[in-house]
Design an enzyme around this catalytic site. Structure first.
Site, PDB file in Angstrom:
ATOM      1  N   TYR A   1      13.126  39.964   4.202  1.00  0.00           N
ATOM      2  CA  TYR A   1      14.113  41.044   4.229  1.00  0.00           C
ATOM      3  C   TYR A   1      13.556  42.272   3.494  1.00  0.00           C
ATOM      4  CZ  TYR A   1      17.443  37.612   5.980  1.00  0.00           C
ATOM      5  OH  TYR A   1      18.078  36.655   6.746  1.00  0.00           O
TER       6      TYR A   1
ATOM      7  N   ASN B   1      23.344  41.871  14.399  1.00  0.00           N
ATOM      8  CA  ASN B   1      22.492  42.153  15.547  1.00  0.00           C
ATOM      9  C   ASN B   1      23.213  41.741  16.833  1.00  0.00           C
ATOM     10  OD1 ASN B   1      20.484  42.256  17.479  1.00  0.00           O
ATOM     11  ND2 ASN B   1      19.144  40.791  16.471  1.00  0.00           N
TER      12      ASN B   1
ATOM     13  N   CYS C   1      15.840  38.962  15.009  1.00  0.00           N
ATOM     14  CA  CYS C   1      16.233  38.864  13.602  1.00  0.00           C
ATOM     15  C   CYS C   1      15.951  37.468  13.041  1.00  0.00           C
ATOM     16  CB  CYS C   1      17.697  39.246  13.423  1.00  0.00           C
ATOM     17  SG  CYS C   1      18.830  38.310  14.452  1.00  0.00           S
ATOM     18  N   HIS C   2      15.740  36.494  13.912  1.00  0.00           N
ATOM     19  CA  HIS C   2      15.410  35.141  13.440  1.00  0.00           C
ATOM     20  C   HIS C   2      14.052  35.114  12.733  1.00  0.00           C
ATOM     21  CE1 HIS C   2      13.656  35.375  17.512  1.00  0.00           C
ATOM     22  NE2 HIS C   2      12.732  34.532  17.062  1.00  0.00           N
TER      23      HIS C   2
ATOM     24  N   GLU D   1       8.579  29.190  18.382  1.00  0.00           N
ATOM     25  CA  GLU D   1       7.485  30.159  18.310  1.00  0.00           C
ATOM     26  C   GLU D   1       6.277  29.620  17.555  1.00  0.00           C
ATOM     27  OE1 GLU D   1       8.889  33.990  17.030  1.00  0.00           O
ATOM     28  OE2 GLU D   1      10.424  34.063  18.584  1.00  0.00           O
TER      29      GLU D   1
END
Length: 140
Positions: A79, A102, A110-111, A137
């Site tokens: 963040y 979001n 945002c993950h 991912e």
């Protein structure tokens, strides 16, 4: 898009009120988004090519959300790093709020934003959804 932990009817109602009731009447307009999401979840897509409408967000929240796609597939930022990226290093909590609100999760990633200690932090879809996206991912 709505997660299992959200009330789908409420999400659709909010979109209808804030954007237009046509959102509910023209589902074919979402075919490209659905295709790209399917490709993402089947590990065939790492970058979304969709035109983004961030009009549901304003000011600093929108600024943060515009920069989130700069965090590449399989990468993460804290963040604080995102606050620095948008030019306001003290706005760590505001970055968290921008991520939490979001309107286009997954597409606007945002993950990929974590707490300073490396733990996932909150997510609109819940901690399990965030971890699942990060794992998807990471496995690529």
């Amino acid at each position: 898009m709505a997660y299992d932990v959200e009330d789908h009817d409420r999400v659709l109602g909010t979109l209808s009120q804030r954007l237009s009731p046509r959102v509910l009447r023209a589902p074919r307009r979402l075919d490209a988004a659905a295709r790209e999401l399917d490709e993402y979840f089947s590990r065939q897509r790492r970058v979304f090519d969709l035109p983004l409408d961030l009009s549901l967000s304003k000011g600093f929240r929108q600024l943060v959300q515009r920069h989130l796609p700069e965090i590449g597939y399989g990468q993460t930022r804290t963040y604080r790093q995102v606050a620095e990226l948008v030019g306001n290093p003290q706005a760590v909590r505001a970055v968290g709020t921008a991520c939490a609100t979001n309107p286009l999760p997954v597409v606007v990633p945002c993950h990929r934003v974590l707490r300073a200690d490396g733990t996932p932090g909150g997510y609109v879809g819940g901690p399990g959804a965030k971890q699942a996206l990060l794992s998807l991912e990471a496995a690529a």
